[in-house]
Motif scaffolding. Structure first.
Motif, PDB file in Angstrom:
ATOM      1  N   ASN A 135     -59.117 -33.075   8.942  1.00 42.08           N
ATOM      2  CA  ASN A 135     -59.306 -33.186  10.507  1.00 42.08           C
ATOM      3  C   ASN A 135     -58.970 -31.797  11.167  1.00 42.08           C
ATOM      4  O   ASN A 135     -58.055 -31.711  12.023  1.00 42.08           O
ATOM      5  CB  ASN A 135     -58.485 -34.435  10.995  1.00 42.08           C
ATOM      6  CG  ASN A 135     -58.680 -34.815  12.463  1.00 42.08           C
ATOM      7  OD1 ASN A 135     -59.775 -34.253  13.041  1.00 42.08           O
ATOM      8  ND2 ASN A 135     -57.698 -35.018  13.232  1.00 42.08           N
ATOM      9  N   PHE A 136     -59.650 -30.790  10.944  1.00 40.37           N
ATOM     10  CA  PHE A 136     -59.164 -29.494  11.470  1.00 40.37           C
ATOM     11  C   PHE A 136     -60.569 -28.894  11.742  1.00 40.37           C
ATOM     12  O   PHE A 136     -61.691 -29.215  11.275  1.00 40.37           O
ATOM     13  CB  PHE A 136     -58.773 -28.637  10.049  1.00 40.37           C
ATOM     14  CG  PHE A 136     -57.495 -29.193   9.531  1.00 40.37           C
ATOM     15  CD1 PHE A 136     -56.110 -28.927  10.111  1.00 40.37           C
ATOM     16  CD2 PHE A 136     -57.469 -30.295   8.244  1.00 40.37           C
ATOM     17  CE1 PHE A 136     -54.867 -29.469   9.705  1.00 40.37           C
ATOM     18  CE2 PHE A 136     -56.327 -30.858   8.045  1.00 40.37           C
ATOM     19  CZ  PHE A 136     -55.004 -30.419   8.582  1.00 40.37           C
ATOM     20  N   PRO A 137     -60.438 -27.672  12.684  1.00 38.82           N
ATOM     21  CA  PRO A 137     -61.604 -27.098  13.252  1.00 38.82           C
ATOM     22  C   PRO A 137     -62.390 -26.335  12.129  1.00 38.82           C
ATOM     23  O   PRO A 137     -63.411 -25.815  12.247  1.00 38.82           O
ATOM     24  CB  PRO A 137     -61.233 -26.210  14.278  1.00 38.82           C
ATOM     25  CG  PRO A 137     -59.773 -26.872  14.663  1.00 38.82           C
ATOM     26  CD  PRO A 137     -59.430 -27.406  13.447  1.00 38.82           C
ATOM     27  N   GLY A 138     -61.665 -25.986  11.143  1.00 36.10           N
ATOM     28  CA  GLY A 138     -62.243 -24.774  10.178  1.00 36.10           C
ATOM     29  C   GLY A 138     -61.095 -24.630   8.938  1.00 36.10           C
ATOM     30  O   GLY A 138     -59.978 -25.354   8.886  1.00 36.10           O
ATOM     31  N   HIS A 139     -61.685 -23.718   8.107  1.00 37.59           N
ATOM     32  CA  HIS A 139     -60.590 -23.469   6.785  1.00 37.59           C
ATOM     33  C   HIS A 139     -59.214 -22.977   7.258  1.00 37.59           C
ATOM     34  O   HIS A 139     -58.036 -23.390   6.699  1.00 37.59           O
ATOM     35  CB  HIS A 139     -61.417 -22.247   6.325  1.00 37.59           C
ATOM     36  CG  HIS A 139     -62.387 -22.794   5.036  1.00 37.59           C
ATOM     37  ND1 HIS A 139     -63.541 -22.340   5.232  1.00 37.59           N
ATOM     38  CD2 HIS A 139     -62.056 -23.445   3.980  1.00 37.59           C
ATOM     39  CE1 HIS A 139     -64.387 -22.712   4.264  1.00 37.59           C
ATOM     40  NE2 HIS A 139     -63.432 -23.522   3.319  1.00 37.59           N
TER      41      HIS A 139
END
Length: 344
Positions: A135-139
């Motif tokens: 549940n993150f915007p990206g790496h």
């Protein structure tokens, strides 16, 4: 080089329906790449073989079930799943996102445990990878949550390094997010990274302004005069070579960026739009500030060209070389700073 001394590069394979596996395979078509490192792909030999067949790329890989089985003369695929997975090249699916997340999670775990030396990530789709586990915007945000340190996204080539004060957030949130504390933190992270990761003893850093023309003395916004400039001045007073704020358009248009070792942009597109205009296909995404080293190519999943054997692997190859070089530079820096020379 002793094969036991080779740098082990963990590679998450990204979205199964994109060009990630293609650029990985193309990178290692040149057997000389195995002289520089030992690659370990986190996925499944079945998935890799499926891409090889569609693309017509004949690159031998070795399936392993444990890092204890790594062959330093071959491309290793650590099988982290055994089931058949439906691959629909060029299409964003829930399945391709799920297995991209599994690859990344396993690669990150092995990186954290020191079983691989660096992490190289193939592109993910930030929408279909979302789940209760991811549940993150990206790496970058994912790695910061799973490793030690405070992250800074840096897009880089040999001539240009652009870091982001704010990352994957809406434009509507940018101004309120830029605080003196955040600016100081990002400057410190970039300053440290330029020294330990790139061997620059006295880094020179530019900070870009938020508003057009840096606000024109409050006519177009007060953030530059009231937040950014005073903070930059305070940092500079400590002895760091930090300058700004600079109006972004003139800064890049006049090639002023060539006078600095690093540049900090206030938001995502302010930094990445000029970077990709100047360097697309040759750039590397490097996550500075963390306890472990991670790089990636500067492009996305490339669904529109997936399976057509036309994807360019140059950026992925540069990301590989960057990870190796940063690993060596950081190791040398740590050795020098842990045992400083004593002048008698």
């Amino acid at each position: 080089m002793d094969k036991t001394d080779k740098i082990i590069v963990g590679i998450s394979i990204g979205d199964l329906n994109g060009i990630g596996i293609e650029v990985i395979l193309k990178t290692f078509q040149d057997k000389r790449m195995l002289d520089f490192c030992t690659p370990v792909l986190f996925g499944a030999t079945k998935a890799i073989s499926s891409h090889k067949k569609v693309l017509g790329i004949d690159v031998p890989v070795q399936g392993i079930n444990s890092l204890n089985q790594v062959n330093h003369s071959k491309i290793n695929v650590l099988n982290i799943w055994k089931e058949d997975v439906k691959i629909e090249l060029g299409t964003a699916t829930k399945v391709s996102g799920e297995y991209a997340a599994r690859s990344l999670a396993s690669a990150t775990k092995h990186l954290k445990e020191g079983k691989v030396d660096v992490l190289l990530t193939a592109p993910i789709n930030k929408e279909n990878i979302q789940s209760e586990e991811f549940n993150f915007p990206g790496h970058t945000e994912y790695l910061e949550a799973n490793l030690e340190g405070k992250s800074l996204m840096i897009l880089m080539t040999d001539e240009l390094r652009i870091g982001l004060i704010t990352g994957h957030i809406p434009i509507s949130k940018v101004a309120e997010s830029i605080t003196p504390e955040l600016i100081k933190s990002k400057v410190e992270t970039m300053h440290t990274s330029l020294k330990q990761d790139f061997g620059i003893s006295k880094p020179k850093i530019a900070v870009l302004g938020l508003n057009p023309h840096c606000g024109d003395h409050g006519v177009i916004g007060k953030e530059d005069d009231e937040v950014i400039k005073p903070t930059v001045d305070k940092i500079a007073a400590t002895g760091k070579l930090v300058f700004g704020p600079y109006a972004a358009d003139g800064f890049f248009g006049s090639e002023t960026y060539k006078q600095f070792d690093g540049v900090l942009a206030t938001y995502h597109d302010q930094g990445l739009a000029p970077f990709k205009a100047l360097s697309f296909g040759k750039g590397v995404n490097f996550t500075a500030g963390l306890s472990k080293i991670r790089t990636s190519p500067d492009h996305g999943t490339g669904y529109d060209i997936a399976g057509k054997n036309v994807a360019n692997s140059s950026s992925f190859k540069e990301a590989l070389f960057t990870a190796i070089q940063v690993f060596k530079s950081r190791k040398e820096y740590n050795e020098l700073t842990e045992k400083p020379l004593v002048v008698r």
